[in-house]
Design a protein around this motif. Structure first.
Motif, mmCIF file in Angstrom:
data_model
loop_
_atom_site.group_PDB
_atom_site.id
_atom_site.type_symbol
_atom_site.label_atom_id
_atom_site.label_comp_id
_atom_site.label_asym_id
_atom_site.label_seq_id
_atom_site.Cartn_x
_atom_site.Cartn_y
_atom_site.Cartn_z
ATOM 1 N N ALA A 153 58.838 17.114 81.815
ATOM 2 C CA ALA A 153 58.254 17.743 80.633
ATOM 3 C C ALA A 153 56.809 18.166 80.881
ATOM 4 C CB ALA A 153 58.318 16.781 79.451
ATOM 5 N N HIS A 154 56.475 19.347 80.434
ATOM 6 C CA HIS A 154 55.120 19.886 80.549
ATOM 7 C C HIS A 154 54.672 20.311 79.149
ATOM 8 C CE1 HIS A 154 55.265 20.198 85.021
ATOM 9 N NE2 HIS A 154 56.557 20.247 84.757
ATOM 10 N N TYR A 155 53.863 19.463 78.521
ATOM 11 C CA TYR A 155 53.430 19.737 77.153
ATOM 12 C C TYR A 155 52.181 20.611 77.158
ATOM 13 C CZ TYR A 155 51.158 18.930 72.625
ATOM 14 O OH TYR A 155 50.527 19.094 71.425
ATOM 15 N N ASP A 156 52.271 21.751 76.517
ATOM 16 C CA ASP A 156 51.136 22.648 76.333
ATOM 17 C C ASP A 156 51.075 22.989 74.849
ATOM 18 O OD1 ASP A 156 49.320 24.686 76.097
ATOM 19 O OD2 ASP A 156 50.222 25.988 77.616
ATOM 20 N N PRO A 157 50.096 22.433 74.119
ATOM 21 C CA PRO A 157 50.065 22.619 72.664
ATOM 22 C C PRO A 157 49.885 24.066 72.233
ATOM 23 C CG PRO A 157 48.046 21.574 73.437
ATOM 24 C CD PRO A 157 48.982 21.592 74.600
ATOM 25 N N PHE A 213 53.399 20.824 68.298
ATOM 26 C CA PHE A 213 53.231 22.268 68.457
ATOM 27 C C PHE A 213 52.852 22.849 67.096
ATOM 28 C CE2 PHE A 213 56.131 21.045 71.847
ATOM 29 C CZ PHE A 213 55.604 21.714 72.952
ATOM 30 N N LEU A 266 59.185 22.609 76.747
ATOM 31 C CA LEU A 266 58.542 21.699 77.696
ATOM 32 C C LEU A 266 58.818 22.089 79.140
ATOM 33 C CD1 LEU A 266 59.310 18.331 75.862
ATOM 34 C CD2 LEU A 266 57.152 19.588 75.864
ATOM 35 N N ARG A 291 59.911 11.788 80.274
ATOM 36 C CA ARG A 291 58.885 12.829 80.391
ATOM 37 C C ARG A 291 58.781 13.428 81.795
ATOM 38 N NH1 ARG A 291 53.513 10.743 77.116
ATOM 39 N NH2 ARG A 291 54.543 10.264 75.129
ATOM 40 N N ASP A 299 51.022 11.766 69.946
ATOM 41 C CA ASP A 299 52.253 12.352 70.488
ATOM 42 C C ASP A 299 52.103 13.866 70.595
ATOM 43 O OD1 ASP A 299 53.336 9.770 70.664
ATOM 44 O OD2 ASP A 299 54.069 9.856 68.594
ATOM 45 N N TRP A 300 53.194 14.559 70.798
ATOM 46 C CA TRP A 300 53.147 16.005 71.051
ATOM 47 C C TRP A 300 53.417 16.770 69.767
ATOM 48 C CZ3 TRP A 300 56.830 15.675 75.880
ATOM 49 C CH2 TRP A 300 56.151 15.025 76.921
ATOM 50 N N THR A 316 65.013 22.382 73.642
ATOM 51 C CA THR A 316 64.029 21.410 74.125
ATOM 52 C C THR A 316 64.625 20.000 74.149
ATOM 53 O OG1 THR A 316 62.225 22.784 73.259
ATOM 54 C CG2 THR A 316 61.715 20.479 73.734
#
Length: 400
Positions: free
Chosen positions: A279-283, A48, A314, A276, A45-46, A295
């Protein structure tokens, strides 16, 4: 807008885990399993990592999350029934959600039960409720074992699905707290810690093994909850967020390059595919507690206004005005590195493209110095807005 949320409002769970800092979890490795059942979720999963707690104690962080108050005791003061514009529950309530607060601790602690109910939690479930429901739950120093809190949340989500009522559940764990006692049936000992115990961070500690035991227990219980949730009929319509209220306290951080690590807590997100789409996931994104609810609002409450003092982590293009990590009195996290309020004109750059390691401190560029000055205005802004709310929004009540 998030079309998935518009078509089917998701249930949302925000789990605040006692003392879940980034530091102790970093010692997880083969032969020293600190994650337990949480491992596959952490991997898939996501998460941070460049993320900090806003407060430096449980009620400090909770007051900030619930009403954006930098005054930790606001829920124990005469201002507790102010109609806060910054009430974190309001966007959910406006969209017909039922707000449920669950803790394995006590409703009387810091007046939390009264405060949360005043803000709009229709149900407040604490150790007394849990002990009545699960007679085998034994009370410890701070409450019942976290496993009963998670069990209740699962059952409440299932009931909500039957009732056709979307839920926002906010929950607070207690087990991973001094004196670090593993509940009956939990795993004790067996973790090789010689390499950790010799580190200067822990030279004043005599509870290191016990702290790792309760960390392992808490992580495993969160992981078990996620495993069961994902296997349930509600898996496709439940968003789960988890973070720590603060890093574990009492660690001796002497090296300036530990400035981020000292305040870091992870921010975990399970977002089913239907939600999603935007949503743009960038760790590598930096953030903090102030960004959790924005969020979640963007994921679950399309076209719903909210009191803005943070960032949607996100977003396709995060707003640079709000996207930074803030820990009160200690650090500001930016894409370039870490500022400290007591070190004007200086920056600790990131050592790598990911993670919390910092390089040697150096002079800030003119652009970075301007950013530090801007970010230094954030704490006074928080103070001003809560004072304004208490003084101005409370007037109709005072005049009655």
């Amino acid at each position: 807008p998030n079309l998935g949320a518009a078509a089917q409002p998701p249930d949302v769970v925000l789990q605040i885990m006692e003392s879940m800092g980034a530091h102790l979890n970093a010692y997880d490795r083969p032969g020293r399993d600190l994650l337990g059942a949480l491992r596959p979720h952490w991997r898939d999963d996501w998460v941070f990592e460049r993320f900090v707690a806003e407060g430096n104690g449980t009620i400090d962080s909770l007051s900030r999350l619930l009403v954006r108050s930098p005054i930790p005791a606001i829920g124990q003061s005469s201002a507790l029934d102010t109609p806060f514009a910054s009430n974190a529950f309001t966007p959910f309530l406006q969209r017909g959600y039922r707000v449920v607060f669950v803790t394995s601790g006590a409703a009387t602690w810091r007046n939390l039960g009264v405060f949360a109910s005043q803000l709009g939690a229709r149900e407040f479930v604490d150790q007394q409720t849990l002990r009545a429901r699960y007679p085998q739950a034994q009370a410890g120093t701070w409450g019942v074992p976290d496993e009963y809190m998670f069990r209740y949340i699962e059952e409440r989500l299932a009931q909500g699905r039957r009732d056709g009522e979307p839920l926002f559940i906010i929950a607070l764990s207690t087990t991973h707290h001094p004196p670090f006692i593993v509940p009956e049936g939990g795993q004790r000992g067996g973790l090789p810690l010689d390499d950790v115990a010799g580190l200067p961070y822990f030279k004043t500690w005599d509870t290191l093994a016990a702290a790792f035991d309760t960390l392992r227990y808490a992580n495993d219980q969160l992981g078990g909850f996620l495993t069961r949730l994902k296997a349930s009929p509600g898996a496709a319509r439940t968003i789960v967020a988890a973070t720590g209220d603060h890093n574990i306290l009492g660690i001796d951080y002497q090296d300036p390059k530990d400035a981020a690590l000292a305040r870091a807590v992870p921010f975990y997100l399970y977002v089913p595919p239907a939600y999603r789409t935007q949503a743009h996931y960038d760790p590598a994104r930096v953030g903090g507690h102030k960004d959790i609810l924005p969020t979640l609002y963007h994921l679950s409450l399309p076209e719903t206004p909210y009191f803005r003092s943070g960032c949607d982590l996100l977003a396709a293009r995060p707003d640079p005005a709000w996207c930074f990590g803030f820990n009160n009195k200690h650090v500001m996290l930016t894409e370039a590195g870490v500022f400290r309020p007591d070190r004007p004109g200086r920056i600790l750059p990131w050592a790598d493209s990911s993670g919390l390691a910092l390089a040697d401190e150096q002079d800030a560029t003119a652009e970075q110095w301007a950013e530090q000055v801007r970010l230094n205005a954030y704490p006074p802004l928080l103070q001003w807005q809560i004072n304004y709310q208490v003084q101005e929004l409370d007037l109709p009540r005072q005049e009655r």
